[in-house]
Design a protein around this motif. Sequence first.
Motif, short mmCIF file in Angstrom:
data_model
loop_
_atom_site.label_atom_id
_atom_site.label_comp_id
_atom_site.label_asym_id
_atom_site.label_seq_id
_atom_site.Cartn_x
_atom_site.Cartn_y
_atom_site.Cartn_z
N ILE A 48 0.86 -1.19 0.00
CA ILE A 48 0.00 0.00 0.00
C ILE A 48 0.89 1.23 0.00
O ILE A 48 1.90 1.28 0.70
CB ILE A 48 -0.91 0.03 1.25
N ILE A 49 0.51 2.23 -0.76
CA ILE A 49 1.11 3.56 -0.66
C ILE A 49 0.10 4.51 -0.03
O ILE A 49 -1.07 4.53 -0.43
CB ILE A 49 1.54 4.11 -2.03
N ASP A 50 0.54 5.27 0.95
CA ASP A 50 -0.22 6.42 1.43
C ASP A 50 0.52 7.64 0.91
O ASP A 50 1.57 8.02 1.43
CB ASP A 50 -0.30 6.43 2.95
N ALA A 51 -0.02 8.24 -0.15
CA ALA A 51 0.62 9.37 -0.82
C ALA A 51 0.19 10.67 -0.17
O ALA A 51 -1.00 10.98 -0.11
CB ALA A 51 0.27 9.37 -2.30
N GLY A 52 1.16 11.43 0.32
CA GLY A 52 0.86 12.62 1.11
C GLY A 52 0.46 12.18 2.51
O GLY A 52 -0.55 12.61 3.06
N SER A 53 1.29 11.32 3.09
CA SER A 53 0.94 10.64 4.34
C SER A 53 0.96 11.54 5.56
O SER A 53 0.40 11.19 6.60
CB SER A 53 1.89 9.45 4.56
N SER A 58 -3.47 8.17 8.56
CA SER A 58 -4.13 7.21 7.68
C SER A 58 -3.29 5.95 7.48
O SER A 58 -3.83 4.84 7.38
CB SER A 58 -4.43 7.86 6.32
N ALA A 59 -1.98 6.11 7.40
CA ALA A 59 -1.09 4.96 7.20
C ALA A 59 -1.24 3.95 8.33
O ALA A 59 -1.27 2.73 8.11
CB ALA A 59 0.35 5.42 7.07
N ARG A 60 -1.34 4.44 9.56
CA ARG A 60 -1.50 3.55 10.70
C ARG A 60 -2.87 2.86 10.65
O ARG A 60 -2.99 1.67 10.99
CB ARG A 60 -1.30 4.30 12.01
N ALA A 61 -3.89 3.58 10.22
CA ALA A 61 -5.22 2.99 10.08
C ALA A 61 -5.24 1.93 8.98
O ALA A 61 -5.89 0.89 9.11
CB ALA A 61 -6.25 4.08 9.79
N LEU A 62 -4.53 2.19 7.90
CA LEU A 62 -4.45 1.22 6.80
C LEU A 62 -3.75 -0.06 7.25
O LEU A 62 -4.16 -1.16 6.90
CB LEU A 62 -3.73 1.84 5.61
N LYS A 63 -2.69 0.09 8.02
CA LYS A 63 -1.97 -1.08 8.52
C LYS A 63 -2.84 -1.88 9.48
O LYS A 63 -2.81 -3.13 9.48
CB LYS A 63 -0.68 -0.63 9.21
N ARG A 70 2.23 -4.24 3.70
CA ARG A 70 3.30 -3.29 3.99
C ARG A 70 2.87 -1.93 3.46
O ARG A 70 2.37 -1.84 2.33
CB ARG A 70 4.60 -3.76 3.35
N VAL A 71 3.05 -0.91 4.27
CA VAL A 71 2.57 0.43 3.94
C VAL A 71 3.75 1.36 3.71
O VAL A 71 4.58 1.53 4.60
CB VAL A 71 1.65 0.99 5.05
N LEU A 72 3.80 1.93 2.54
CA LEU A 72 4.85 2.90 2.20
C LEU A 72 4.28 4.31 2.32
O LEU A 72 3.39 4.69 1.56
CB LEU A 72 5.35 2.65 0.78
N LYS A 87 5.78 8.07 15.92
CA LYS A 87 4.53 7.53 16.45
C LYS A 87 4.43 6.01 16.27
O LYS A 87 3.47 5.40 16.73
CB LYS A 87 3.35 8.20 15.76
N THR A 88 5.40 5.42 15.58
CA THR A 88 5.41 3.97 15.38
C THR A 88 6.33 3.35 16.43
O THR A 88 7.54 3.57 16.41
CB THR A 88 5.90 3.61 13.96
N SER A 89 5.77 2.56 17.32
CA SER A 89 6.53 2.08 18.48
C SER A 89 7.33 0.81 18.19
O SER A 89 8.33 0.55 18.86
CB SER A 89 5.57 1.81 19.66
N ARG A 90 6.91 0.00 17.22
CA ARG A 90 7.57 -1.27 17.00
C ARG A 90 8.55 -1.19 15.83
O ARG A 90 8.31 -0.53 14.83
CB ARG A 90 6.53 -2.36 16.71
N TRP A 91 9.67 -1.93 15.95
CA TRP A 91 10.64 -1.96 14.86
C TRP A 91 10.04 -2.59 13.60
O TRP A 91 10.21 -2.11 12.50
CB TRP A 91 11.89 -2.76 15.30
N PHE A 92 9.32 -3.71 13.80
CA PHE A 92 8.76 -4.42 12.66
C PHE A 92 7.30 -4.02 12.48
O PHE A 92 6.38 -4.81 12.68
CB PHE A 92 8.90 -5.93 12.86
N SER A 93 7.11 -2.77 12.14
CA SER A 93 5.76 -2.21 12.07
C SER A 93 5.10 -2.41 10.71
O SER A 93 3.90 -2.21 10.58
CB SER A 93 5.81 -0.71 12.37
N GLY A 94 5.88 -2.79 9.70
CA GLY A 94 5.32 -2.87 8.35
C GLY A 94 5.14 -1.52 7.70
O GLY A 94 4.49 -1.40 6.66
N GLN A 95 5.70 -0.48 8.32
CA GLN A 95 5.63 0.89 7.79
C GLN A 95 6.99 1.27 7.21
O GLN A 95 8.03 1.02 7.82
CB GLN A 95 5.24 1.88 8.89
#
Length: 291
Positions: A48-53, A58-63, A70-72, A87-95
Amino acid sequence: MINLDRNRVAKNFSIAAAGYEQHAVLQKLVAERLLSRLDLIKLDPEWIIDAGSGTGHSARALKKKYRAARVLQIDLALAMLSCSRKKTSRWFSGQYYTCADVEKLPVVTGKIDLLFSSLMLQWCNDPDRTMAETGRVLRKNGLYIFSTLGPGTLRELRESWAGVDDGRHVHTFIDMHDVGDALVRAGMEGVVMESEEITLNYQDCAGLMHDLKALGASNAISSRHKGMTGRHKMQRMVQNYEKYRRAGSLPATYEVIYGHAWAPAERVQSTRSGQTVFVPVASLKRNKNAG
């Protein structure tokens, strides 16, 4: 074609990044409404791409919605991405995070299953180029879903300035039909568009101007007056705005456009002219795997 100073756009949003979410009332509302449209569509995206994230709301909601994906996150403002990453607490967040221009996406062709973009398109100079890049990176039957702002946006502010001088104080926003036509020219299929008006109310004009600056939405038109706006001109604009006051509040109207389209099952070059279809949100239901 819009004529925005893209360097100024990036700078404005970078300056606003730290306090952005405190003022992003409209942005969060529109993003939530856009995300809810995905409930009507069967998808199992890998990328997934969140363009203008922005700060990653929104990226966190998409994940959360598509846990295996995987969210780019792509944004023109590096500081926005930095805030999101914190705001992303985990190393392996998929972000994943990339500072880039959506008119020149650093993504290989046919990689993305879902390209999500909320209130970003109005900051692009060339809708055709943006749509072409969107179509390029999407996989066959990939989905592009977006929101943007239409020409009725901030009409009270635009008209109040028009009574002061001939300068361009408010951005020009693209008509819904023109956005849809750009999608068709890019070879996208099943184009669906709709719009609504959302009004925010302020006690005074200063509150609106403060919010716009705090959001990074200050004037970035290339031909804008580069110096300070004179106090006399500002006072005249504020006086003009007062004619819109209702029930003790000053309205700021936003014309919000929602849309989605699909990448074709087969990539073919075509010179056929297409016609954009405008239908209500109930028509969003579609199975990605349908023939």
